[in-house]
Scaffold this motif. Structure first.
Motif, PDB file in Angstrom:
ATOM      1  N   GLU A  19       0.836  -1.200   0.000  1.00  0.00           N
ATOM      2  CA  GLU A  19       0.000   0.000   0.000  1.00  0.00           C
ATOM      3  C   GLU A  19       0.876   1.257   0.000  1.00  0.00           C
ATOM      4  OE1 GLU A  19      -2.473  -0.836   3.348  1.00  0.00           O
ATOM      5  OE2 GLU A  19      -3.848  -2.054   2.162  1.00  0.00           O
ATOM      6  N   ILE A  22       0.506   3.948   2.744  1.00  0.00           N
ATOM      7  CA  ILE A  22       1.050   3.614   4.051  1.00  0.00           C
ATOM      8  C   ILE A  22       2.569   3.606   4.040  1.00  0.00           C
ATOM      9  CG2 ILE A  22       1.295   1.690   5.632  1.00  0.00           C
ATOM     10  CD1 ILE A  22      -1.770   1.226   4.474  1.00  0.00           C
ATOM     11  N   ASP A 163     -11.159 -24.438  -0.523  1.00  0.00           N
ATOM     12  CA  ASP A 163     -11.906 -23.621  -1.471  1.00  0.00           C
ATOM     13  C   ASP A 163     -13.232 -24.247  -1.872  1.00  0.00           C
ATOM     14  OD1 ASP A 163     -10.607 -25.625  -2.660  1.00  0.00           O
ATOM     15  OD2 ASP A 163      -9.773 -24.486  -4.317  1.00  0.00           O
ATOM     16  N   GLY A 164     -13.762 -25.087  -0.993  1.00  0.00           N
ATOM     17  CA  GLY A 164     -15.096 -25.622  -1.225  1.00  0.00           C
ATOM     18  C   GLY A 164     -15.150 -26.756  -2.229  1.00  0.00           C
ATOM     19  N   GLU A 195     -18.491 -27.547  14.101  1.00  0.00           N
ATOM     20  CA  GLU A 195     -19.670 -28.222  13.577  1.00  0.00           C
ATOM     21  C   GLU A 195     -19.420 -28.975  12.268  1.00  0.00           C
ATOM     22  OE1 GLU A 195     -22.923 -28.872  14.526  1.00  0.00           O
ATOM     23  OE2 GLU A 195     -22.010 -28.409  16.461  1.00  0.00           O
ATOM     24  N   ASN A 196     -18.775 -28.325  11.315  1.00  0.00           N
ATOM     25  CA  ASN A 196     -18.594 -28.957  10.012  1.00  0.00           C
ATOM     26  C   ASN A 196     -17.262 -28.550   9.389  1.00  0.00           C
ATOM     27  OD1 ASN A 196     -18.948 -26.345   8.954  1.00  0.00           O
ATOM     28  ND2 ASN A 196     -21.161 -26.618   9.114  1.00  0.00           N
ATOM     29  N   HIS A 198     -16.467 -26.672   7.046  1.00  0.00           N
ATOM     30  CA  HIS A 198     -16.261 -25.280   6.646  1.00  0.00           C
ATOM     31  C   HIS A 198     -15.822 -24.434   7.830  1.00  0.00           C
ATOM     32  CE1 HIS A 198     -18.099 -26.774   3.097  1.00  0.00           C
ATOM     33  NE2 HIS A 198     -19.109 -27.190   3.811  1.00  0.00           N
ATOM     34  N   ALA A 199     -16.446 -24.690   8.950  1.00  0.00           N
ATOM     35  CA  ALA A 199     -16.018 -24.024  10.173  1.00  0.00           C
ATOM     36  C   ALA A 199     -14.583 -24.438  10.500  1.00  0.00           C
ATOM     37  CB  ALA A 199     -16.963 -24.379  11.313  1.00  0.00           C
ATOM     38  N   ARG A 202     -12.236 -22.469   8.376  1.00  0.00           N
ATOM     39  CA  ARG A 202     -12.144 -21.089   8.871  1.00  0.00           C
ATOM     40  C   ARG A 202     -11.257 -21.004  10.100  1.00  0.00           C
ATOM     41  NH1 ARG A 202     -17.379 -19.945   8.976  1.00  0.00           N
ATOM     42  NH2 ARG A 202     -17.246 -19.668  11.215  1.00  0.00           N
TER      43      ARG A 202
ATOM     44  N   GLY B  92      -8.236  -0.889   1.575  1.00  0.00           N
ATOM     45  CA  GLY B  92      -7.087  -1.706   1.240  1.00  0.00           C
ATOM     46  C   GLY B  92      -7.334  -2.512  -0.018  1.00  0.00           C
ATOM     47  N   HIS B  93      -8.304  -3.419   0.029  1.00  0.00           N
ATOM     48  CA  HIS B  93      -8.617  -4.238  -1.133  1.00  0.00           C
ATOM     49  C   HIS B  93     -10.084  -4.030  -1.466  1.00  0.00           C
ATOM     50  CE1 HIS B  93      -4.751  -6.018  -0.400  1.00  0.00           C
ATOM     51  NE2 HIS B  93      -5.124  -6.216   0.853  1.00  0.00           N
ATOM     52  N   ASP B 163     -21.269 -18.621   7.068  1.00  0.00           N
ATOM     53  CA  ASP B 163     -20.356 -19.133   8.084  1.00  0.00           C
ATOM     54  C   ASP B 163     -20.459 -20.645   8.237  1.00  0.00           C
ATOM     55  OD1 ASP B 163     -22.841 -18.867   9.010  1.00  0.00           O
ATOM     56  OD2 ASP B 163     -22.340 -17.913  10.907  1.00  0.00           O
ATOM     57  N   GLY B 164     -20.914 -21.325   7.181  1.00  0.00           N
ATOM     58  CA  GLY B 164     -20.917 -22.770   7.186  1.00  0.00           C
ATOM     59  C   GLY B 164     -22.044 -23.403   7.979  1.00  0.00           C
ATOM     60  N   ALA B 165     -23.072 -22.641   8.278  1.00  0.00           N
ATOM     61  CA  ALA B 165     -24.199 -23.185   9.025  1.00  0.00           C
ATOM     62  C   ALA B 165     -24.944 -24.215   8.182  1.00  0.00           C
ATOM     63  CB  ALA B 165     -25.138 -22.060   9.442  1.00  0.00           C
ATOM     64  N   PRO B 166     -25.468 -25.276   8.823  1.00  0.00           N
ATOM     65  CA  PRO B 166     -26.225 -26.291   8.097  1.00  0.00           C
ATOM     66  C   PRO B 166     -27.587 -25.729   7.666  1.00  0.00           C
ATOM     67  CG  PRO B 166     -26.277 -26.739  10.444  1.00  0.00           C
ATOM     68  CD  PRO B 166     -25.348 -25.591  10.254  1.00  0.00           C
ATOM     69  N   ASN B 196     -20.451 -25.175  -5.976  1.00  0.00           N
ATOM     70  CA  ASN B 196     -21.250 -25.444  -4.775  1.00  0.00           C
ATOM     71  C   ASN B 196     -21.474 -24.168  -3.972  1.00  0.00           C
ATOM     72  OD1 ASN B 196     -18.863 -24.958  -3.338  1.00  0.00           O
ATOM     73  ND2 ASN B 196     -18.228 -27.055  -3.760  1.00  0.00           N
ATOM     74  N   HIS B 198     -20.344 -23.075  -1.279  1.00  0.00           N
ATOM     75  CA  HIS B 198     -19.204 -22.422  -0.642  1.00  0.00           C
ATOM     76  C   HIS B 198     -18.484 -21.523  -1.622  1.00  0.00           C
ATOM     77  CE1 HIS B 198     -20.247 -25.227   2.402  1.00  0.00           C
ATOM     78  NE2 HIS B 198     -20.125 -26.204   1.528  1.00  0.00           N
ATOM     79  N   ARG B 202     -18.046 -17.419  -1.496  1.00  0.00           N
ATOM     80  CA  ARG B 202     -16.778 -16.725  -1.744  1.00  0.00           C
ATOM     81  C   ARG B 202     -16.911 -15.694  -2.855  1.00  0.00           C
ATOM     82  NH1 ARG B 202     -13.626 -21.050  -2.232  1.00  0.00           N
ATOM     83  NH2 ARG B 202     -13.158 -20.433  -4.368  1.00  0.00           N
TER      84      ARG B 202
END
Lengths: 210, 210
Positions: A19, A22, A163-164, A195-196, A198-199, A202, B92-93, B163-166, B196, B198, B202
């Motif tokens: 940046e 900055i 990436d899913g 839980e799954n 994906h979580a 993260r 920033g992005h 957030d990956g919730a079912p 899919n 996910h 994204r």
DNA sequence: ATCTTCCCCTGACATTTGTCATGCCGACCG
DNA sequence: CGGTCGGCATGACAAATGTCAGGGGAAGAT
């Protein structure tokens, strides 16, 4: 062992941050300190390396997130090529795992961008004097989150799942059966207490484990 | 209609960014310009609002990513409370969708942090004179990525899925049947042309559609 | 006024994913 | 050496997810 080289030659700095705003502002502020001298600037990982080779700075101040190669990777290369150059990493949002990897790469300092310029100047002097400095809060996070509980394969599969991608694709890329892939994913999920998958991805990302 | 108020009173600025280092450096650099005056600083969304109320700046320079409330939300509140205060967002992005939402919130300028401080000062003057300024590259991205093809419910469900919730949980929170939730998700996936849900999350995030 | 189109919503069916019981192999310990 | 433990790998079964065909209602077009 003088922490502040009063009348000695100034500390030569390399500044790397993608940046412009900055980096420029930082250069201007650090230039106000009599004992600090910015000798080179870079906007990407490879550029930072090239600049370091050309100018051989005493301290390299690197942003963690840069295009090309991140701060830790640059630090690794620098350690090999310019052992005399201390590396200080500056980051926006520090992940515990990054700190660990940075320290393993021989980085001498690790601070968030929430510190003031005054404070940064002091830390640069600390690092230049041969000492280490790690932001207390980031250190506490790293310690409390601890090491990765994941095995090598679990981490590998989790990364491919990041990436899913569906299980079939992961299985192909890892040369495993689908059942095995599901098993690793399941095991990672239970180890991380989420839980799954994906979580799990993260959380592992947050902790810097993938 | 003077673009640069040479001898007039200076442009009063509010600076909001959660990264101390950057905010401070920026304040120092902008202070070098004779016609610009930083009258307040803030490190979070709510704080920025409070500072704006207290100091009534001419231009508010806001970071897009801040704790509490993001730049766009702050801009919306400011528009209602201080119509005379122009808002300039620095990011920033930049995600295409953010630009669109920002413009809808009455923001007058939108620039990435890759610009130089010199350039930023010019843009602040442009905005203060009543004109708009949007970074050409970000504008091109926003135009090429276009509007969201998602319907209101699709976006809502996708956000809950982020957030990956079912599905069961999403269905409860949205007061829908599970079948309906799956249907929306599926529709979003096909509209976005991805594999899919996910990947859909994204992509929608990247585009700023959620 | 009627038609078309789009959005909202649902349940049934096929596919994918998560969980479990199990076997194999190498490392470490008594 | 024999035993135990943890990582690696697999297939079978249950649960969650994705896909499909279709019905009801509001908005705009003809």
């Amino acid at each position: 062992m003088t922490a502040v080289p009063e009348a000695g030659r100034p500390v030569r700095l390399l500044l790397a941050d993608d940046e412009h705003l900055i980096r420029g502002a930082l250069a201007a502020l650090l230039a106000l300190e009599d004992d600090l001298l910015v000798v080179a600037e870079a906007a990407s990982g490879p550029e930072a390396l090239a600049m370091a080779r050309a100018h051989e700075p005493d301290v390299a101040v690197l942003d963690l997130q840069m295009p090309g190669a991140d701060g830790v990777r640059v630090a690794t290369s620098l350690r090999a090529e310019l052992p005399g150059c201390r590396v200080l990493i500056v980051t926006g949002h520090g992940r515990p795992g990054h700190l660990k990897r940075a320290l393993e790469a021989g980085v001498r300092g690790f601070v968030p961008k929430t510190v003031s310029a005054q404070r940064l100047a002091e830390i640069i002097r600390t690092v230049h004097a041969g000492n280490r400095y790690v932001d207390p809060e980031l250190a506490a996070d790293a310690i409390s989150s601890g090491d990765s509980p994941l095995t090598a394969r679990e981490a590998e599969v989790l990364e491919l799942a990041a990436d899913g991608a569906p299980v079939v694709e992961i299985a192909e890329r890892a040369a495993l059966s689908q059942g095995t892939v599901r098993n690793y994913l399941s095991s990672a999920v239970s180890k991380l207490g989420v839980e799954n998958r994906h979580a799990a991805v993260r959380l592992a990302r947050e902790r810097g484990w993938v």
